[in-house]
Design an enzyme around this catalytic site. Structure first.
Site: not given
Length: 530
Positions: A341-343
């Site tokens: 996530d949230e890369a």
């Protein structure tokens, strides 16, 4: 997934399905406790049972009661010993655990040969001479014991002798779960929680038939598990946390202790190593994992999206392979969660490249890939499980992946994230997904939350709790309870039983039990507490 104050999310309005569950007629419309000496109605527990047939004479636990277990079964013996450990301090009775045959007492029997119960279901029958729990498998027997606990007065949970009587209402419960996966996640990376603190949470989860413990073991603020082939991950990357505290990490012996304890409560552990983002603790520990070869400082803030493993470097995949190999070897469960996530510091192409290389590594070591639902923006491998944490329910890439065979664990942040504030006055938590009162947390259906997802793709539900603002067990409990019970019920009970008007009454009855257990719960004004 984490605090995102600059984002705004549309809020999905939940609709209450006002259909009373079959067999729950014994659940009253009032939260008033039963009169002294009157047993709790069979259906007045959480999660709601699948089927309840009340009637007949109650069973009373007395000084001569024995706990009879299936002969030759070490697991039945262990469950019986666990139950005796719960009941002995408060009742003051000896409650010997025996495999001797008999039709009296508390009977825990395996081998129900009932396909309708599956591996986790049970049948509980209470009458004058005995209360009998039967199941196909030990996990079902253990879940039946949790129901038995809740049918007894709340004071049964106390550690000192209490006044009885200790009665279980007459009748039969036949019960099995809606979903195979019913999880709770604890973030030990933002703030570190000790082995004993995790065990305490496990015991609390077990009462509500949770069967998956997701441990978020790495993030920007801390690496929490010892990896022999990369020792600085823990010794250096694990030495701090949000706010600059001392942090900590689990030795491999510590991790095994958590695994063993969870297993004794029939709970599978899902370890998460968050990649390729949320990786600053790893990047700070080993300079070669950075594209520029320079290690950043350790991080103690709460921002997200700024870190990334160096996707083009071969050493990144040596690192990932070593970590997954060691974690998989330690973990008997089916899953290894690889984050995803949230890369935001990883380009779309690099993200896809990393996931294409990382997922087969999990399979190589005999585990099933789990990842946050952003993996559906790449190409999930066959059998992968995506964990949905969105709030809108209209993500076409999630629906497309589900239609193609990717299974989903549902954790919508505006329903099941236990670190969301209850309201504007909540002293803990965040509110990037909105305020989530107890009724809102209960009012959703995993099968229909994401448009276009077929119901058969939904593996289950999970209630994550992120620890940016939480550093003690008391704080975890305040945010988790009583919303955790609602997620547990959504995961276990038939959809037909999901009705706020009757659920809040059953939830209210949990107040004295949580008090007896020492759980620091939020006394929500929308619940008519006893």
């Amino acid at each position: 997934m984490r605090q995102r104050q600059r984002r705004t999310f549309a809020r999905l309005l939940g609709s209450l399905v006002l259909v009373a569950g079959a067999g729950l007629a014994s659940v009253g419309a009032s939260a008033a406790p039963a009169a002294a000496g009157t047993p709790r109605p069979l259906g007045q527990i959480v999660p709601a049972p699948a089927s309840v047939s009340p009637g007949g004479t109650p069973y009373t636990i007395a000084s001569g009661t024995s706990i009879r277990v299936a002969k030759g079964s070490a697991e039945a013996q262990r469950i019986g010993t666990y139950l005796a450990g719960v009941l002995r301090p408060s009742t003051g009775y000896a409650l010997p655990v025996t495999s001797a045959a008999g039709n009296d007492g508390i009977r825990l029997l395996l081998g129900a040969h009932d396909d309708g119960l599956g591996d986790e279901g049970y049948r509980l029958t209470s009458a004058r001479g005995s209360v009998t729990i039967t199941a196909n498998e030990p996990a079902g027997l253990f879940h039946g014991v949790q129901t038995l606990r809740q049918l007894l007065p709340a004071n049964v949970e106390k550690k000192t002798k209490q006044s009885g009587p200790w009665q279980i209402a007459g009748g039969t419960i036949k019960d099995s779960p809606r979903y195979a996966y019913r999880g709770a996640m604890i973030d030990v990376s933002r703030h570190f929680f000790t082995v004993d603190q995790v065990k305490r949470y496990v015991d609390q989860l077990a009462l509500y038939k949770i069967n998956e413990l997701h441990l978020h073991l790495s993030d920007d603020q801390g690496w929490r598990i010892a990896i022999d082939s990369w020792p600085r991950l823990a010794t250096y990357g694990g030495q701090t946390q949000v706010g600059g505290g001392k942090g900590g990490y689990y030795t491999q012996a510590d991790y095994r202790a958590i695994l063993a304890y969870a297993s004794s409560r029939y709970m599978e552990v899902v370890p998460e190593i968050d990649t390729p983002g949320h990786s600053n603790a790893a990047l700070a520990s080993y300079a070669e994992l950075n594209c520029n070869g320079v290690a950043p400082p350790l991080y103690t803030g709460t921002s997200v999206g700024f870190s990334s493993l160096c996707v083009p470097k071969d050493v990144t995949y040596k690192f990932f392979d070593d970590v997954v190999r060691e974690v998989a070897a330690l973990t008997p469960g089916r899953y290894v969660h690889i984050g995803g996530d949230e890369a935001e510091s990883t380009s779309k192409q690099d993200y896809a490249t990393f996931m294409d290389k990382a997922q087969p590594v999990v399979g190589k070591y005999g585990k099933t890939v789990m990842a946050w639902h952003q993996i559906t923006e790449a190409t999930p491998v066959e059998g992968a499980v995506a964990q949905y944490w969105g709030t809108l329910g209209n993500e076409p890439e999630v629906a497309a992946a589900a239609q193609a065979g990717t299974r989903l664990v549902m954790s919508p942040a505006n329903r099941s994230y236990l670190d969301m504030k209850y309201d504007a006055k909540s002293p803990l938590g965040t509110n990037w997904a909105g305020y989530v009162e107890v009724d809102k947390s209960y009012s959703w259906d995993p099968d229909t939350f994401v448009k276009g997802v077929p119901a058969e793709a939904v593996l289950g539900v999970e209630a994550p709790i992120w620890s940016e603002t939480l550093s003690t067990s008391s704080q975890i409990e305040y945010m988790a309870f009583p919303r955790l019970q609602g997620i547990a019920e959504i995961g276990w009970s038939p959809q037909s039983t999901h009705d706020w008007a009757t659920y809040k009454v059953r939830l209210a009855q949990q107040g004295p039990r949580m008090t007896a257990l020492g759980i620091n719960f939020y006394r929500s004004p929308v619940v008519p507490w006893v």
